[in-house]
Design a protein around this motif. Structure first.
Motif, PDB file in Angstrom:
ATOM      1  N   LEU A 116       0.812  -1.213   0.000  1.00  0.00           N
ATOM      2  CA  LEU A 116       0.000   0.000   0.000  1.00  0.00           C
ATOM      3  C   LEU A 116       0.851   1.271   0.000  1.00  0.00           C
ATOM      4  O   LEU A 116       0.586   2.198  -0.757  1.00  0.00           O
ATOM      5  N   PHE A 117       1.869   1.305   0.863  1.00  0.00           N
ATOM      6  CA  PHE A 117       2.741   2.481   0.978  1.00  0.00           C
ATOM      7  C   PHE A 117       4.185   2.005   1.108  1.00  0.00           C
ATOM      8  O   PHE A 117       4.449   0.920   1.613  1.00  0.00           O
ATOM      9  N   PRO A 139       2.027   6.549  -1.366  1.00  0.00           N
ATOM     10  CA  PRO A 139       1.121   5.478  -1.799  1.00  0.00           C
ATOM     11  C   PRO A 139       1.639   4.755  -3.030  1.00  0.00           C
ATOM     12  O   PRO A 139       2.297   5.353  -3.891  1.00  0.00           O
ATOM     13  N   PRO A 144      -4.070   2.041  -2.056  1.00  0.00           N
ATOM     14  CA  PRO A 144      -4.730   2.453  -0.816  1.00  0.00           C
ATOM     15  C   PRO A 144      -6.216   2.755  -0.970  1.00  0.00           C
ATOM     16  O   PRO A 144      -6.949   2.769   0.014  1.00  0.00           O
TER      17      PRO A 144
END
Length: 276
Positions: A116-117, A139, A144
């Motif tokens: 996601l990140f 991100p 996300p």
């Protein structure tokens, strides 16, 4: 007083382990056994929500040649990740840090098999003062956005009571398939979506046929019309905005905020306290 020679000869010999324990305070413990740690915080560069089931991980790595994989020296994990800023402490063995080699700390947030990140810059360590680290995560694409339940603002901060005539307007983009589900003011929704960069559109929108109060149904029809007009999206101040073809805002969504770390701790039952 002179000690008789026979007394010295009869004294038991010191064992090797006992002798080593006596010498350690004099010459120091072996360097390979010393423990060290790196502390720091990681924040999100773009203010975006993190799923409640996400995992935060920070890794201390030794960087090799361009075509060689990095060597892991230590890591810290937070599950659930919680809310930004994410505070971490990475333990490591000092004897594994070799002079003349390069080391860095990388952080990621993931959920199951989805990244996601991530940090997108190299954060070098062991090259100066041991100040707390400050990492920044960005991100990874649109990851996300998907898998979260989005609520039509301001429902996230003002939930609809159960006895109300209408329900919360929700939208959830599936993390794997290009489908969505949710609810309007009265009926449940499902359909397909297309997400490419900052372009987003919804199609094949289907819903149940419950009959609610006329005013609720009128609001629902307006919501469905706006949903069909969506052509883009963006994040602004924690909100997920859906845009029309000219960039105008049609709908604003947000997630119900997670409790802060002190509030979350206060919600947990105390050890030994009976639960009702």
């Amino acid at each position: 007083m002179v000690v008789p020679r026979r007394c010295l000869l009869s004294a038991p010999l010191l064992s090797a382990s006992l002798l080593a324990s006596l010498l350690v305070p004099l010459i120091g413990a072996p360097a390979t056994g010393l423990a060290g740690s790196l502390e720091g915080t990681a924040t999100l560069k773009v203010a975006m929500p993190v799923p409640e089931t996400a995992l935060f991980e920070a890794q201390l790595q030794e960087l090799g040649a361009a075509d060689a994989p990095a060597r892991l020296l230590g890591k810290a994990r937070l599950k659930p990740a919680g809310v930004s800023p994410f505070r971490f402490r990475i333990p490591y063995v000092e004897g594994m840090v070799r002079p003349g080699h390069r080391y860095s700390v990388r952080a990621v947030i993931s959920e199951v098999d989805r990244l996601l990140f991530t940090t997108d810059t190299v954060q070098p360590v062991f090259q100066g003062a041991a100040a707390p680290l400050r990492l920044e995560l960005v991100p990874v694409g649109d990851a996300p956005l998907r898998g979260l339940t989005w609520l039509l603002a301001p429902a996230a901060s003002q939930p609809v009571p159960l006895e109300a005539a209408r329900q919360e307007v929700q939208l959830r983009l599936d993390p794997v398939s290009p489908t969505f589900s949710g609810s309007a003011d009265c009926n449940r929704l499902q359909g397909s979506f297309r997400l490419e960069g900052d372009r987003l559109s919804f199609s094949a929108i289907d819903h149940t046929m419950l009959q609610c109060e006329p005013g609720v149904l009128a609001d629902e029809r307006r919501f469905l019309v706006d949903l069909e007009r969506v052509r883009g999206w963006r994040f602004v101040a924690h909100q997920f905005e859906l845009l029309d073809d000219s960039g105008g805002v049609l709908l604003k969504f947000e997630t119900r905020p997670l409790p802060s770390a002190p509030a979350a701790a206060a919600l947990r039952p105390s050890a030994g306290r009976p639960q009702g």
